[in-house]
Design a protein around this motif. Structure first.
Motif, short mmCIF file in Angstrom:
data_model
loop_
_atom_site.label_atom_id
_atom_site.label_comp_id
_atom_site.label_asym_id
_atom_site.label_seq_id
_atom_site.Cartn_x
_atom_site.Cartn_y
_atom_site.Cartn_z
N UNK A 65 33.08 41.63 24.89
CA UNK A 65 32.88 40.97 26.18
C UNK A 65 33.99 40.00 26.56
N UNK A 66 34.88 39.66 25.64
CA UNK A 66 35.95 38.70 25.96
C UNK A 66 36.97 39.28 26.92
N UNK A 67 36.96 40.59 27.15
CA UNK A 67 37.92 41.21 28.06
C UNK A 67 37.26 41.81 29.30
N UNK A 68 36.02 41.39 29.60
CA UNK A 68 35.36 41.88 30.82
C UNK A 68 36.10 41.43 32.07
N UNK A 69 36.63 40.21 32.04
CA UNK A 69 37.43 39.68 33.15
C UNK A 69 38.74 39.19 32.54
N UNK A 70 39.85 39.76 33.02
CA UNK A 70 41.17 39.40 32.49
C UNK A 70 42.09 39.03 33.64
N UNK A 71 43.25 38.50 33.31
CA UNK A 71 44.30 38.27 34.30
C UNK A 71 45.25 39.47 34.27
N UNK A 72 45.80 39.84 35.41
CA UNK A 72 46.71 40.98 35.47
C UNK A 72 48.12 40.61 35.02
N UNK A 73 48.98 41.61 34.97
CA UNK A 73 50.42 41.39 34.76
C UNK A 73 51.06 41.11 36.11
N UNK A 74 52.05 40.22 36.14
CA UNK A 74 52.84 39.97 37.35
C UNK A 74 53.93 41.03 37.43
N UNK A 75 54.13 41.60 38.62
CA UNK A 75 55.19 42.60 38.82
C UNK A 75 56.46 41.84 39.18
N UNK A 76 57.53 41.96 38.37
CA UNK A 76 58.76 41.22 38.62
C UNK A 76 59.40 41.60 39.96
N UNK A 77 59.91 40.59 40.66
CA UNK A 77 60.65 40.81 41.90
C UNK A 77 59.80 41.02 43.14
#
Length: 193
Positions: A65-77
């Motif tokens: 359950x610790x990964x039910x809500x995550x932050x995304x990766x930022x797309x460079x540029x």
């Protein structure tokens, strides 16, 4: 992994308040009776934006359950914000600036890494006090909240979408969804003793 600004982190804030008691005219008793005991006041507030925590809901994490809500990766540029005249405030968070990690992990975007809109507000009041006895006063007051009817947007829809896989994008992602109240007026009568 969760190091970042607190949810209520406001970097700069300014508050100012004043009250002015209008002097009574010293001439003509009739005018003095009408124009005495009046005062005006105002409160002005300005503060920088609150942080926004961009997240993605996941449906592929199994029993963790610790990964039910995550932050995304930022797309460079890719810019984090885009101008959009169709949304409140004329600016939104750019959905193209984020990608969902295929593997089950937190993305590289920091917690509360983005900011919303700043807030400015002015309230105003005028009042008059009537003496009933030496110890008893009646105060009539009119308050104007958000006097200039300035729109303030302080909450954003910060969920990119649901990753099943594939990603089901949230159409309202990055749009301000809450406005700090429109102009309003309040009349009050207060007995002080």
């Amino acid at each position: 992994l969760d190091r970042g600004p607190s949810d209520f982190d406001v970097r700069h804030t300014f508050n100012a308040a004043f009250t002015y008691e209008i002097p009574s005219p010293g001439w003509r008793p009739a005018l003095r009776a009408i124009l005495s005991n009046w005062s005006v006041g105002t409160i002005f507030t300005a503060k920088t934006a609150l942080p926004i925590n961009v997240t993605v809901s996941r449906g592929d994490v199994g029993s963790d359950p610790s990964f039910l809500v995550i932050r995304p990766d930022a797309v460079p540029g890719v810019p984090l914000y885009v101008q959009d005249s169709t949304v409140p405030g004329g600016r939104r968070i750019n959905p193209a600036a984020f990608s969902v990690p295929i593997e089950t992990r937190q993305g590289n975007l920091g917690r509360n890494a983005l900011r919303g809109f700043p807030l400015t507000n002015a309230d105003f009041d005028f009042r008059r006090q009537f003496s009933i006895t030496d110890k008893m006063k009646l105060q009539w007051q009119v308050d104007f909240f958000n006097l200039f009817n300035h729109a303030n947007f302080n909450v954003f829809d910060s969920e990119v979408g649901f990753f099943g896989p594939p990603l089901e994008p949230n159409a309202r992602f990055g749009v301000a969804i809450q406005d700090v109240g429109p102009r309003s007026m309040q009349l009050s009568l207060r007995l002080r003793f």
